[in-house]
Design a protein around this motif. Structure first.
Motif, PDB file in Angstrom:
ATOM      1  N   PRO A 223       0.813  -1.228   0.000  1.00 12.31           N
ATOM      2  CA  PRO A 223       0.000   0.000   0.000  1.00 12.31           C
ATOM      3  C   PRO A 223       0.842   1.271   0.000  1.00 12.31           C
ATOM      4  O   PRO A 223       0.319   2.363  -0.225  1.00 12.31           O
ATOM      5  CB  PRO A 223      -0.821  -0.113   1.282  1.00 12.31           C
ATOM      6  CG  PRO A 223      -0.001  -0.968   2.173  1.00 12.31           C
ATOM      7  CD  PRO A 223       0.712  -1.943   1.286  1.00 12.31           C
ATOM      8  N   THR A 227       2.766   6.056  -2.642  1.00 11.18           N
ATOM      9  CA  THR A 227       2.972   7.223  -1.776  1.00 11.18           C
ATOM     10  C   THR A 227       4.384   7.787  -1.821  1.00 11.18           C
ATOM     11  O   THR A 227       4.641   8.830  -1.239  1.00 11.18           O
ATOM     12  CB  THR A 227       2.667   6.862  -0.307  1.00 11.18           C
ATOM     13  OG1 THR A 227       3.698   5.985   0.181  1.00 11.18           O
ATOM     14  CG2 THR A 227       1.309   6.185  -0.174  1.00 11.18           C
ATOM     15  N   GLU A 285      -2.914  -5.456   4.136  1.00 10.27           N
ATOM     16  CA  GLU A 285      -4.096  -4.746   4.639  1.00 10.27           C
ATOM     17  C   GLU A 285      -3.814  -4.099   5.994  1.00 10.27           C
ATOM     18  O   GLU A 285      -4.253  -2.975   6.262  1.00 10.27           O
ATOM     19  CB  GLU A 285      -5.279  -5.709   4.751  1.00 10.27           C
ATOM     20  CG  GLU A 285      -6.606  -5.037   5.095  1.00 10.27           C
ATOM     21  CD  GLU A 285      -7.065  -4.013   4.072  1.00 10.27           C
ATOM     22  OE1 GLU A 285      -7.762  -3.049   4.457  1.00 10.27           O
ATOM     23  OE2 GLU A 285      -6.719  -4.163   2.881  1.00 10.27           O
ATOM     24  N   LYS A 288      -1.967  -1.044   5.264  1.00 15.86           N
ATOM     25  CA  LYS A 288      -2.881  -0.016   4.732  1.00 15.86           C
ATOM     26  C   LYS A 288      -3.666   0.657   5.852  1.00 15.86           C
ATOM     27  O   LYS A 288      -3.842   1.887   5.858  1.00 15.86           O
ATOM     28  CB  LYS A 288      -3.840  -0.661   3.729  1.00 15.86           C
ATOM     29  CG  LYS A 288      -4.826   0.309   3.096  1.00 15.86           C
ATOM     30  CD  LYS A 288      -5.776  -0.417   2.145  1.00 15.86           C
ATOM     31  CE  LYS A 288      -6.811   0.532   1.578  1.00 15.86           C
ATOM     32  NZ  LYS A 288      -7.798  -0.182   0.715  1.00 15.86           N
ATOM     33  N   ILE A 289      -4.119  -0.128   6.809  1.00 10.80           N
ATOM     34  CA  ILE A 289      -4.871   0.432   7.941  1.00 10.80           C
ATOM     35  C   ILE A 289      -4.004   1.414   8.721  1.00 10.80           C
ATOM     36  O   ILE A 289      -4.442   2.511   9.095  1.00 10.80           O
ATOM     37  CB  ILE A 289      -5.379  -0.706   8.863  1.00 10.80           C
ATOM     38  CG1 ILE A 289      -6.487  -1.490   8.155  1.00 10.80           C
ATOM     39  CG2 ILE A 289      -5.887  -0.143  10.191  1.00 10.80           C
ATOM     40  CD1 ILE A 289      -6.860  -2.794   8.857  1.00 10.80           C
ATOM     41  N   LEU A 291      -1.285   3.012   7.605  1.00  9.48           N
ATOM     42  CA  LEU A 291      -1.002   4.154   6.728  1.00  9.48           C
ATOM     43  C   LEU A 291      -2.172   5.130   6.702  1.00  9.48           C
ATOM     44  O   LEU A 291      -1.986   6.340   6.900  1.00  9.48           O
ATOM     45  CB  LEU A 291      -0.700   3.646   5.311  1.00  9.48           C
ATOM     46  CG  LEU A 291      -0.563   4.710   4.224  1.00  9.48           C
ATOM     47  CD1 LEU A 291       0.655   5.585   4.480  1.00  9.48           C
ATOM     48  CD2 LEU A 291      -0.458   4.040   2.848  1.00  9.48           C
ATOM     49  N   GLU A 292      -3.366   4.635   6.447  1.00 11.70           N
ATOM     50  CA  GLU A 292      -4.530   5.523   6.345  1.00 11.70           C
ATOM     51  C   GLU A 292      -4.832   6.195   7.679  1.00 11.70           C
ATOM     52  O   GLU A 292      -5.225   7.360   7.717  1.00 11.70           O
ATOM     53  CB  GLU A 292      -5.741   4.718   5.853  1.00 11.70           C
ATOM     54  CG  GLU A 292      -5.595   4.287   4.397  1.00 11.70           C
ATOM     55  CD  GLU A 292      -6.806   3.505   3.886  1.00 11.70           C
ATOM     56  OE1 GLU A 292      -7.622   3.064   4.723  1.00 11.70           O
ATOM     57  OE2 GLU A 292      -6.899   3.342   2.654  1.00 11.70           O
ATOM     58  N   ILE A 295      -2.283   9.035   8.081  1.00  8.75           N
ATOM     59  CA  ILE A 295      -2.568  10.145   7.156  1.00  8.75           C
ATOM     60  C   ILE A 295      -3.716  10.987   7.685  1.00  8.75           C
ATOM     61  O   ILE A 295      -3.703  12.219   7.619  1.00  8.75           O
ATOM     62  CB  ILE A 295      -2.882   9.604   5.744  1.00  8.75           C
ATOM     63  CG1 ILE A 295      -1.620   9.048   5.097  1.00  8.75           C
ATOM     64  CG2 ILE A 295      -3.492  10.690   4.868  1.00  8.75           C
ATOM     65  CD1 ILE A 295      -1.839   8.357   3.774  1.00  8.75           C
ATOM     66  N   LYS A 296      -4.733  10.333   8.246  1.00  7.04           N
ATOM     67  CA  LYS A 296      -5.884  11.053   8.811  1.00  7.04           C
ATOM     68  C   LYS A 296      -5.465  11.960   9.959  1.00  7.04           C
ATOM     69  O   LYS A 296      -6.027  13.036  10.166  1.00  7.04           O
ATOM     70  CB  LYS A 296      -6.939  10.067   9.288  1.00  7.04           C
ATOM     71  CG  LYS A 296      -7.734   9.424   8.164  1.00  7.04           C
ATOM     72  CD  LYS A 296      -8.729   8.416   8.715  1.00  7.04           C
ATOM     73  CE  LYS A 296      -9.484   7.721   7.599  1.00  7.04           C
ATOM     74  NZ  LYS A 296     -10.402   6.690   8.126  1.00  7.04           N
TER      75      LYS A 296
END
Length: 298
Positions: A223, A227, A285, A288-289, A291-292, A295-296
């Motif tokens: 993921p 970026t 996954e 990804k969790i 990373l997201e 970012i939030k």
């Protein structure tokens, strides 16, 4: 006293936002692994201090992730003995085992019996070569020698190296002797990134090798590819068990995001009832969790 009270009040006011963000990541990870037919452990250390953990204190087999602490002990041994990466190691034809994963053997055959320490480190970290790792392991005194060096370095006793690659291929269940907790491994990568990586040219070269890792690109790195994040990592892959499961699929390392956030992460998936590709996708996954979620927070 008033100044101290103001500082404490200020810290109390600003911490919950970030801590809450970390809790959101932790909750998302708990929710994601719920019901998975595998034993999963995750640890994330954000900017060197904030920690997210799911089963972070449980033991997991390292598989080839073991090559990361092994290489750190080799680096310490080199420094202690006044050597350099250009020094050579001589080994016998017997060291080039055929019944193991060895791109080095595929390239050179059994005709080459001398390599620089740098070459052996590169084969171990970049290509995850088992023969190269065992040559290094024996050079620093085997499992007992590595254990002694790790403790000298202050590496957690939750990271245990008790078997060589040859041992594990003779009896796959000996791989469980090489174990760690996700938290201990995330802490080691975090220490490497923030402390050791810039301590000497030797460690800097090791960081380059980690960042060139060619295995497991469908795991933590997957993921992150869009970026332009920097990732240095080491993977580990186990064996099919008689019960039809995969003993372990792992990936651990450090990440530097373009937005300035830095984190170390360790993901271990043991006793998976899925195939290698599906188990690797679980790690992707999880990555990804994390990373997201980070970012939030920005």
């Amino acid at each position: 006293m008033k100044i101290l009270l103001i500082i404490i009040t200020f810290l109390t006011f600003i911490s919950p936002a970030f801590a809450g963000g970390n809790k959101a990541i932790e909750n998302a990870l708990h929710e994601y692994i719920k019901g998975k037919d595998a034993r999963i452990g995750v640890a994330v250390i954000i900017n060197g201090k904030d920690t997210v953990s799911v089963n972070g204190n449980r033991d997991f087999p390292m598989m080839s992730v073991v090559k990361f602490p092994l290489v750190l002990t080799v680096a310490h041994w080199i420094n202690t003995n006044g050597m350099s990466l250009n020094d050579t190691v001589t080994f016998s034809e017997k060291a080039m085992k055929e019944d193991t994963y060895s791109p080095m053997l595929k390239k050179y055959g059994k005709n080459r019996n001398t390599m620089t320490i740098r070459e052996l480190l590169e084969w171990s970290l970049v290509e995850s070569d088992n023969n190269a790792a065992d040559i290094l392991l024996h050079r620093v005194g085997g499992t007992s020698g590595v254990t002694s060096i790790m403790r000298q370095m202050g590496i957690s006793d939750e990271i245990v190296i008790g078997a060589s690659e040859e041992d594990m291929h003779r009896d796959p269940y000996l791989s469980y002797l090489n174990r760690t907790t996700p938290l201990a491994m995330a802490q080691l990568f975090d220490r490497f990134y923030h402390e050791l990586r810039n301590a000497s040219q030797l460690y800097s070269e090791i960081s380059v090798m980690l960042e060139q890792c060619r295995t497991g690109l469908d795991r933590l790195a997957f993921p992150l590819l869009p970026t332009n994040a920097l990732i240095g990592h080491k993977t580990g892959t186990g064996f099919p068990t008689p019960e039809g499961r995969i003993s372990a699929v792992n990936d651990c390392g450090y990440v530097n995001l373009p937005n300035g956030t830095r984190y170390s992460v360790a993901v271990f998936v043991a006793d998976s009832n899925y195939d290698i590709a599906t188990t690797s996708a679980i790690i992707a996954e999880v990555s990804k969790i994390v990373l997201e979620g980070l970012i939030k927070q920005k």
